[in-house]
Design a protein around this motif. Structure first.
Motif, short mmCIF file in Angstrom:
data_model
loop_
_atom_site.label_atom_id
_atom_site.label_comp_id
_atom_site.label_asym_id
_atom_site.label_seq_id
_atom_site.Cartn_x
_atom_site.Cartn_y
_atom_site.Cartn_z
N ASN A 92 20.76 24.63 19.89
CA ASN A 92 19.86 23.53 20.27
C ASN A 92 18.81 23.27 19.19
N GLY A 93 19.25 23.44 17.95
CA GLY A 93 18.37 23.21 16.81
C GLY A 93 18.26 21.74 16.47
N LEU A 94 17.66 21.46 15.34
CA LEU A 94 17.35 20.08 14.96
C LEU A 94 18.48 19.37 14.23
N GLU A 95 19.63 19.99 14.11
CA GLU A 95 20.74 19.41 13.36
C GLU A 95 21.15 18.02 13.85
N ILE A 96 21.46 17.87 15.11
CA ILE A 96 21.95 16.59 15.64
C ILE A 96 20.88 15.49 15.56
N PRO A 97 19.65 15.74 16.04
CA PRO A 97 18.65 14.67 15.90
C PRO A 97 18.38 14.30 14.44
N LEU A 98 18.47 15.27 13.54
CA LEU A 98 18.29 14.97 12.12
C LEU A 98 19.41 14.07 11.61
N TYR A 99 20.64 14.36 12.00
CA TYR A 99 21.76 13.49 11.61
C TYR A 99 21.57 12.09 12.18
N TYR A 100 21.12 11.99 13.42
CA TYR A 100 20.87 10.68 14.03
C TYR A 100 19.82 9.92 13.22
N ILE A 101 18.77 10.61 12.82
CA ILE A 101 17.73 9.94 12.02
C ILE A 101 18.32 9.42 10.72
N LEU A 102 19.13 10.22 10.06
CA LEU A 102 19.73 9.78 8.80
C LEU A 102 20.65 8.58 9.01
N MET A 103 21.42 8.58 10.10
CA MET A 103 22.30 7.45 10.39
C MET A 103 21.47 6.21 10.73
N LEU A 104 20.41 6.39 11.50
CA LEU A 104 19.54 5.26 11.84
C LEU A 104 18.84 4.70 10.61
N LEU A 105 18.44 5.56 9.69
CA LEU A 105 17.84 5.08 8.44
C LEU A 105 18.84 4.25 7.64
N THR A 106 20.11 4.62 7.71
CA THR A 106 21.16 3.84 7.04
C THR A 106 21.24 2.45 7.66
N LEU A 107 21.24 2.37 8.99
CA LEU A 107 21.27 1.06 9.66
C LEU A 107 20.00 0.27 9.40
N LEU A 108 18.88 0.96 9.33
CA LEU A 108 17.62 0.29 9.03
C LEU A 108 17.67 -0.33 7.64
N SER A 109 18.30 0.37 6.71
CA SER A 109 18.40 -0.12 5.33
C SER A 109 19.44 -1.21 5.14
N PHE A 110 20.61 -1.04 5.77
CA PHE A 110 21.74 -1.94 5.49
C PHE A 110 22.05 -2.93 6.61
#
Length: 128
Positions: A92-110
């Motif tokens: 239950n670490g931060l791995e999944i929410p961190l991946y979500y943030i990175l994917m969301l940043l991609t959508l925010l950018s592109f």
């Protein structure tokens, strides 16, 4: 590629949102137990953001706009729930929410990409 990213994120946000919606009072109690201020309001905000996010991501509509509150929701989740558990998703670490943030940043950018309602509406505005 952006369509796939959107659909994975939508799926990832949808089930937790539905689970929260089914028992929002328990979510509010849990939020209170982990010292989230205004737990009832924040339970509804988190649930609404995740549910609306899943819908908009699926449609490819307003993805840049919905990415911002979803990123904030993930940051709050990391700080309040996942940080103390380390990185690994299995713990239950931060791995999944961190991946979500990175994917969301991609959508925010592109943006939402070619297979999206945003693109469809943009092309129709150009034609008119």
């Amino acid at each position: 590629m952006l369509l796939g990213l959107r659909l994975v994120l939508a799926y990832g946000f949808f089930n937790p949102a539905i689970m929260k919606l089914k028992d929002i009072s328990s979510i509010a109690e849990w939020f209170e137990s982990i010292n989230i201020p205004l737990p009832v309001l924040n339970a509804y905000l988190a649930t609404g953001t995740e549910l609306l996010g899943a819908i908009l991501l699926t449609l490819g509509l307003l993805n840049r706009w919905i990415s911002i509150p979803l990123i904030i929701t993930m940051i709050v989740a990391i700080v309040t729930v996942h940080w103390g558990n380390g990185f690994d998703a299995g713990d239950n670490g931060l791995e999944i929410p961190l991946y979500y943030i990175l994917m969301l940043l991609t959508l925010l950018s592109f943006g939402a990409g070619k297979c999206s309602l945003d693109q469809f509406l943009k092309l129709n505005r150009i034609k008119n």
